[in-house]
Design an enzyme around this catalytic site. Structure first.
Site, mmCIF file in Angstrom:
data_model
loop_
_atom_site.group_PDB
_atom_site.id
_atom_site.type_symbol
_atom_site.label_atom_id
_atom_site.label_comp_id
_atom_site.label_asym_id
_atom_site.label_seq_id
_atom_site.Cartn_x
_atom_site.Cartn_y
_atom_site.Cartn_z
ATOM 1 N N CYS A 119 -61.412 38.316 -153.947
ATOM 2 C CA CYS A 119 -61.565 37.789 -155.310
ATOM 3 C C CYS A 119 -62.991 37.318 -155.609
ATOM 4 O O CYS A 119 -63.329 37.084 -156.769
ATOM 5 C CB CYS A 119 -60.570 36.660 -155.559
ATOM 6 S SG CYS A 119 -58.881 37.133 -155.247
ATOM 7 N N HIS A 252 -63.349 32.398 -161.171
ATOM 8 C CA HIS A 252 -62.326 33.401 -160.857
ATOM 9 C C HIS A 252 -60.997 32.963 -161.450
ATOM 10 O O HIS A 252 -60.576 31.817 -161.317
ATOM 11 C CB HIS A 252 -62.212 33.539 -159.335
ATOM 12 C CG HIS A 252 -61.021 34.326 -158.919
ATOM 13 N ND1 HIS A 252 -60.721 35.559 -159.447
ATOM 14 C CD2 HIS A 252 -60.024 34.043 -158.035
ATOM 15 C CE1 HIS A 252 -59.614 36.015 -158.906
ATOM 16 N NE2 HIS A 252 -59.173 35.112 -158.054
ATOM 17 N N ASN A 282 -54.084 37.270 -162.126
ATOM 18 C CA ASN A 282 -55.202 37.306 -161.182
ATOM 19 C C ASN A 282 -55.516 38.773 -160.864
ATOM 20 O O ASN A 282 -54.721 39.456 -160.231
ATOM 21 C CB ASN A 282 -54.799 36.540 -159.914
ATOM 22 C CG ASN A 282 -55.911 36.478 -158.888
ATOM 23 O OD1 ASN A 282 -56.896 37.212 -158.973
ATOM 24 N ND2 ASN A 282 -55.758 35.613 -157.903
HETATM 25 N N1 ACO Z 1 -40.474 31.681 -159.227
HETATM 26 C C1 ACO Z 1 -39.678 30.631 -158.994
HETATM 27 N N2 ACO Z 1 -39.806 29.826 -157.926
HETATM 28 C C2 ACO Z 1 -40.805 30.104 -157.057
HETATM 29 C C3 ACO Z 1 -41.677 31.186 -157.244
HETATM 30 C C4 ACO Z 1 -41.467 31.992 -158.375
HETATM 31 N N3 ACO Z 1 -42.255 33.056 -158.658
HETATM 32 N N4 ACO Z 1 -42.534 31.209 -156.223
HETATM 33 C C5 ACO Z 1 -42.254 30.166 -155.429
HETATM 34 N N5 ACO Z 1 -41.179 29.493 -155.925
HETATM 35 C C6 ACO Z 1 -40.536 28.302 -155.413
HETATM 36 C C7 ACO Z 1 -40.727 28.121 -153.917
HETATM 37 O O1 ACO Z 1 -39.760 28.880 -153.216
HETATM 38 C C8 ACO Z 1 -40.525 26.648 -153.748
HETATM 39 O O2 ACO Z 1 -39.142 26.385 -153.766
HETATM 40 P P1 ACO Z 1 -38.537 25.273 -152.789
HETATM 41 O O3 ACO Z 1 -39.183 23.993 -153.230
HETATM 42 O O4 ACO Z 1 -37.084 25.358 -153.091
HETATM 43 O O5 ACO Z 1 -38.925 25.707 -151.422
HETATM 44 C C9 ACO Z 1 -41.109 26.068 -155.052
HETATM 45 O O6 ACO Z 1 -41.155 27.156 -155.984
HETATM 46 C C10 ACO Z 1 -42.468 25.458 -154.893
HETATM 47 O O7 ACO Z 1 -43.291 26.395 -154.189
HETATM 48 P P2 ACO Z 1 -44.782 26.049 -153.870
HETATM 49 O O8 ACO Z 1 -45.389 27.177 -153.096
HETATM 50 O O9 ACO Z 1 -44.829 24.676 -153.275
HETATM 51 O O10 ACO Z 1 -45.387 25.994 -155.325
HETATM 52 P P3 ACO Z 1 -46.804 25.524 -155.776
HETATM 53 O O11 ACO Z 1 -46.678 24.453 -156.769
HETATM 54 O O12 ACO Z 1 -47.711 25.336 -154.613
HETATM 55 O O13 ACO Z 1 -47.324 26.792 -156.583
HETATM 56 C C11 ACO Z 1 -48.734 28.696 -156.327
HETATM 57 C C12 ACO Z 1 -47.443 28.029 -155.910
HETATM 58 C C13 ACO Z 1 -48.685 28.993 -157.810
HETATM 59 C C14 ACO Z 1 -48.918 29.979 -155.538
HETATM 60 C C15 ACO Z 1 -49.879 27.718 -156.042
HETATM 61 O O14 ACO Z 1 -49.828 27.256 -154.728
HETATM 62 C C16 ACO Z 1 -51.195 28.352 -156.291
HETATM 63 O O15 ACO Z 1 -51.553 28.670 -157.407
HETATM 64 N N6 ACO Z 1 -52.019 28.508 -155.266
HETATM 65 C C17 ACO Z 1 -53.309 29.127 -155.413
HETATM 66 C C18 ACO Z 1 -53.170 30.455 -154.964
HETATM 67 C C19 ACO Z 1 -53.835 31.436 -155.835
HETATM 68 O O16 ACO Z 1 -54.171 31.217 -156.967
HETATM 69 N N7 ACO Z 1 -53.972 32.561 -155.235
HETATM 70 C C20 ACO Z 1 -54.530 33.654 -155.876
HETATM 71 C C21 ACO Z 1 -55.234 34.441 -154.904
HETATM 72 S S1 ACO Z 1 -56.447 33.526 -154.164
HETATM 73 C C22 ACO Z 1 -57.637 33.518 -155.101
HETATM 74 O O17 ACO Z 1 -57.696 34.334 -155.944
HETATM 75 C C23 ACO Z 1 -58.551 32.458 -154.843
#
Ligand code: ACO
Length: 325
Positions: A119, A252, A282
């Site tokens: 990214c 990004h 993304n």
């Molecule tokens: N729909 C519904 N529920 C979901 C989904 C979904 N698509 N995905 C995960 N969940 C659930 C999980 O199973 C979990 O359930 P549980 O509590 O029963 O176990 C709950 O939602 C919370 O999951 P978390 O992973 O803790 O959610 P979080 O608030 O951390 O959000 C996310 C996840 C959006 C991926 C976040 O961590 C994030 O944005 N991270 C940054 C990653 C990123 O942007 N990556 C892109 C690539 S990297 C880059 O470009 C830099």
């Protein structure tokens, strides 16, 4: 005479099909994967993504974005003597996507190569192209970010498959006596490779290892917010500017919460933050040039303004570039 490089044109290309969160949730439900528009919007700010149809390639998307950037710059394709493509979803192991795009554009002769920084790839490519133009060995570069991430997603993994989209963005960068790129800094920390990776490889005629993107979302989130803030301050110091002098912040486009946290840390009001993650999701190396092109074409970015471009992604890699338009 001091030599610099300037962005003189931008372009973008997206697949024809936009898929909203509700439609995606319905498609995933048919596989037994549960998600919702509400979850995706609240956690990420994403409302839709563009997904490539069968037959569309990274090369074709990248070439479309490049043609748009050339038209915007009013340049002939054959005037390009340096072509840099940032991608993690190349069409082939080799030749590079840059060579394939060069063939599409019919610009044989100049240098063409890919950079791989996931990214952060566009920021890496822009920094490398700026450095090469400043040597005096090249005059005019195309820097392209092009990705079809939908083909490396595990559609049974709801924690990743809802986050990404496909697209390409490009800029024409020209050697100039007038400074355009004011400062640029790149970083990486390979010890964090495992938090975001696609580990599959070809091995004696077979794909071995995991061919899908895997991510520790929370670890990526924490690291991304930290390094984007640090990197912004580093590059602003190099450019001799304060955050208040930045007209547009374009990090990004991974997650709107990461974007807002970065703007907050720098004290840049959200009105000066360019957000396209809601429409594009993304798009990895394509996200920054897509957002840049959107903000130029709708008239937000004006000549003379300062824009801070930032990348962060797998590797782990990150970096920032300060541009005067
Ligand atoms: N729909 C519904 N529920 C979901 C989904 C979904 N698509 N995905 C995960 N969940 C659930 C999980 O199973 C979990 O359930 P549980 O509590 O029963 O176990 C709950 O939602 C919370 O999951 P978390 O992973 O803790 O959610 P979080 O608030 O951390 O959000 C996310 C996840 C959006 C991926 C976040 O961590 C994030 O944005 N991270 C940054 C990653 C990123 O942007 N990556 C892109 C690539 S990297 C880059 O470009 C830099």
């Amino acid at each position: 005479m001091r030599r610099y490089s300037r962005i003189i044109g931008t372009g973008a290309a997206l697949p024809a099909r936009a898929v909203g969160n509700d439609e995606l949730a319905r498609e995933l439900a048919r596989r037994g994967v549960e998600t919702s528009d509400e979850w995706i919007v609240t956690r990420t700010g994403i409302r839709q993504r563009y997904l490539a149809e069968d037959g569309l390639t990274t090369t074709l998307l990248g070439a479309r974005a490049a043609r748009a950037a050339l038209a915007d710059a009013q340049c002939e394709a054959k005037s390009i003597d340096l072509l840099v493509v940032a991608t993690s979803t190349p069409d082939q192991i080799f030749p590079s996507t840059a060579c394939l795009i060069q063939a599409e554009l019919g610009t044989a002769g100049g240098a063409a190569f890919d950079v791989q920084a996931v990214c952060s790839g566009f920021i890496y490519g822009l920094t490398v192209a700026d450095a090469l133009l400043r040597t005096g060995r090249y005059q005019r570069a195309l820097v392209i970010g092009a990705e079809i991430f939908s083909r490396i997603l595990d559609w049974n993994d709801r924690a990743t498959c809802v986050l990404f989209g496909d697209g390409a963005g490009a800029v024409v960068l020209e050697a100039s006596e007038e400074p355009g790129i004011l400062a640029a800094r790149l970083h990486a920390d390979g010890s964090q490779a495992a938090i975001l990776c696609a580990g599959g490889r070809l091995d004696n005629g077979r794909v071995t290892g995991d061919p899908f993107l895997r991510m520790d979302g929370q670890a990526v989130f924490r690291l991304a917010v930290h390094v984007l803030g640090e990197s912004a301050l580093e590059v602003l110091a190099e450019a001799g500017l304060t955050p208040a002098q930045i007209d547009w912040l374009i990090p990004h486009q991974a997650n709107v919460r990461i974007l807002n946290a970065t703007a907050r840390r720098l004290g840049i009001p959200t009105e000066r933050l360019v957000v396209t993650v809601d429409r594009h999701a993304n798009t990895s190396a394509a996200s920054v040039p897509l957002a840049l092109d959107a903000a130029r074409r709708d008239g937000r970015i004006q000549r003379g303004q300062h824009v801070l471009l930032q990348g962060v992604g797998g590797g782990f890699t990150w970096g920032s570039v300060v541009v005067r338009f």
